[in-house]
Design a protein around this motif. Structure first.
Motif, short mmCIF file in Angstrom:
data_model
loop_
_atom_site.label_atom_id
_atom_site.label_comp_id
_atom_site.label_asym_id
_atom_site.label_seq_id
_atom_site.Cartn_x
_atom_site.Cartn_y
_atom_site.Cartn_z
N ILE A 148 0.84 -1.20 0.00
CA ILE A 148 0.00 0.00 0.00
C ILE A 148 0.88 1.25 0.00
O ILE A 148 0.64 2.21 -0.74
CB ILE A 148 -0.94 0.00 1.21
CG1 ILE A 148 -1.87 -1.22 1.17
CG2 ILE A 148 -1.77 1.29 1.25
CD1 ILE A 148 -2.69 -1.40 2.44
N ALA A 149 1.92 1.23 0.82
CA ALA A 149 2.82 2.39 0.92
C ALA A 149 3.52 2.67 -0.41
O ALA A 149 3.80 3.83 -0.73
CB ALA A 149 3.85 2.15 2.01
N ASN A 151 2.37 2.47 -3.34
CA ASN A 151 1.49 3.05 -4.36
C ASN A 151 0.67 4.17 -3.73
O ASN A 151 -0.35 3.91 -3.09
CB ASN A 151 0.57 1.99 -4.94
CG ASN A 151 -0.25 2.51 -6.12
OD1 ASN A 151 -0.37 3.72 -6.32
ND2 ASN A 151 -0.82 1.60 -6.88
N PRO A 152 1.08 5.43 -3.87
CA PRO A 152 0.39 6.55 -3.22
C PRO A 152 -1.04 6.76 -3.69
O PRO A 152 -1.80 7.50 -3.06
CB PRO A 152 1.26 7.76 -3.58
CG PRO A 152 2.04 7.34 -4.78
CD PRO A 152 2.25 5.88 -4.66
N ASP A 153 -1.42 6.11 -4.80
CA ASP A 153 -2.81 6.23 -5.27
C ASP A 153 -3.77 5.31 -4.52
O ASP A 153 -4.99 5.43 -4.66
CB ASP A 153 -2.89 5.90 -6.77
CG ASP A 153 -2.16 6.93 -7.62
OD1 ASP A 153 -2.12 8.11 -7.21
OD2 ASP A 153 -1.63 6.56 -8.69
N VAL A 154 -3.22 4.38 -3.73
CA VAL A 154 -4.07 3.43 -3.00
C VAL A 154 -4.62 4.10 -1.74
O VAL A 154 -3.87 4.64 -0.93
CB VAL A 154 -3.28 2.17 -2.61
CG1 VAL A 154 -4.11 1.29 -1.68
CG2 VAL A 154 -2.89 1.39 -3.85
N GLY A 172 5.09 3.09 6.45
CA GLY A 172 5.34 4.01 5.36
C GLY A 172 4.13 4.51 4.61
O GLY A 172 4.25 5.26 3.64
N ILE A 173 2.94 4.12 5.03
CA ILE A 173 1.72 4.60 4.37
C ILE A 173 1.46 6.05 4.78
O ILE A 173 1.51 6.39 5.97
CB ILE A 173 0.52 3.71 4.73
CG1 ILE A 173 0.76 2.28 4.22
CG2 ILE A 173 -0.78 4.26 4.16
CD1 ILE A 173 -0.28 1.28 4.66
N ALA A 174 1.20 6.90 3.81
CA ALA A 174 1.01 8.33 4.07
C ALA A 174 -0.35 8.59 4.71
O ALA A 174 -1.32 7.87 4.46
CB ALA A 174 1.13 9.12 2.77
#
Length: 295
Positions: A148-149, A151-154, A172-174
């Motif tokens: 998930i981290a 791919n910022p579109d997820v 690392g997920i935003a």
């Protein structure tokens, strides 16, 4: 004027004596007794449960679930006949405990250092990992938080108040990838509608919720890679107000008896848990989890 002053003093003395008399009569009653004595006398304890299957949920008008079964067994052994279970959104449990709405809260709530500063946890009752639910076919091939981290579109939906938000950020997920929702059904709806690509939660909770929903548009990721971070696996426990030491210690004593005689396993197995995967090891304590010693 003197007579008036004497009269006032007499009235004040009578009020003071009455107050002292009330205090004496209460000293042997519930008001001045310990919290546990009060609960025994009333015969009922108010327990807040998160509405999460298989930990706590309503079925045919009755509360069911692993956390419910454990709480009932412990309090019955403590001499408190009735558990007045109240289902709540997960994020409202700790505030409700602080406001005096509940005597105890429990829902497989993960012991974390942050929560350890807000409430006083009993000893661990159950352990569990994390899980993902995606669109059927897993079109984005999401098998970990790191996926998930990457791919910022997820977008990922997660229930408010859950530990998974912190886990994802540490992986690392935003923040702007994370969508907070009130409950599990709302997280499923977010994925099904395309507002989110994935949802996460405790493994057993979301797996069983999906089975109950019988939603063919979503699937549980069976080969999910557990994050290798502090807090995973999680250890769930009941939580008490910070000034309820006696009640917590009494609860722990009866809980340990259930662990020693193997009854914990028997209590949780009807709800999909297994002794191999979900029973807490003997060397895991609340103190060690609060201190981060187990990771």
């Amino acid at each position: 004027m003197k007579k008036s002053a004497i009269g006032v003093l007499a009235v004040m003395l009578l009020v003071l004596l009455a107050a002292c008399g009330n205090g004496d009569s209460d000293s042997s009653g519930s008001k001045d007794g310990s919290k546990l004595d009060n609960l025994k006398e009333k015969g009922v304890v108010k327990v807040g449960f998160a509405n999460e299957k298989p930990y706590a949920y309503e079925e045919d008008g009755e509360l069911q679930g692993a956390a419910v079964a454990i709480a009932k067994a412990v309090f019955e052994n403590l001499g408190v006949a009735e558990v007045d279970g109240q289902l709540s959104d997960f994020g409202q449990l700790i505030p409700g405990l602080g406001a005096g709405k509940y005597d105890v809260i429990t829902a497989g709530m993960a012991i974390t250092p942050d929560r350890c500063s807000s409430v006083s946890f009993g000893e661990p009752e159950i352990k569990y990992g994390e899980g993902l639910i995606v669109e059927t076919g897993n079109p984005m091939n999401l098998k970990s938080y790191k996926d998930i981290a990457a791919n910022p579109d997820v977008k990922v939906a997660v229930m408010s108040g859950a530990t998974e938000k912190d886990f994802m950020i540490r992986e690392g997920i935003a923040e702007d990838q994370i969508m907070m929702v009130p409950d599990i059904p709302a997280s499923f709806s977010a994925v099904e509608s395309g507002r989110a690509a994935v949802t996460t939660g405790t493994e057993m909770t979301i797996k069983m919720a999906l089975e109950s929903a019988n939603n063919e548009k979503l699937e549980f990721v069976t080969d999910f890679e557990q994050p290798d971070i502090e807090g995973v696996p999680s250890f769930g426990a009941a939580a008490f107000s910070n000034d309820d030491d006696e009640l917590r210690e009494a609860y722990n004593e009866e809980l340990q008896k259930l662990k020693d005689n193997g009854e914990i396993a028997a209590l949780i197995e009807p709800f999909g848990f297994t002794e191999e995967m979900n029973i807490v090891e003997d060397d895991i304590t609340t103190e060690s989890v609060c201190n981060g010693d187990n990771y």
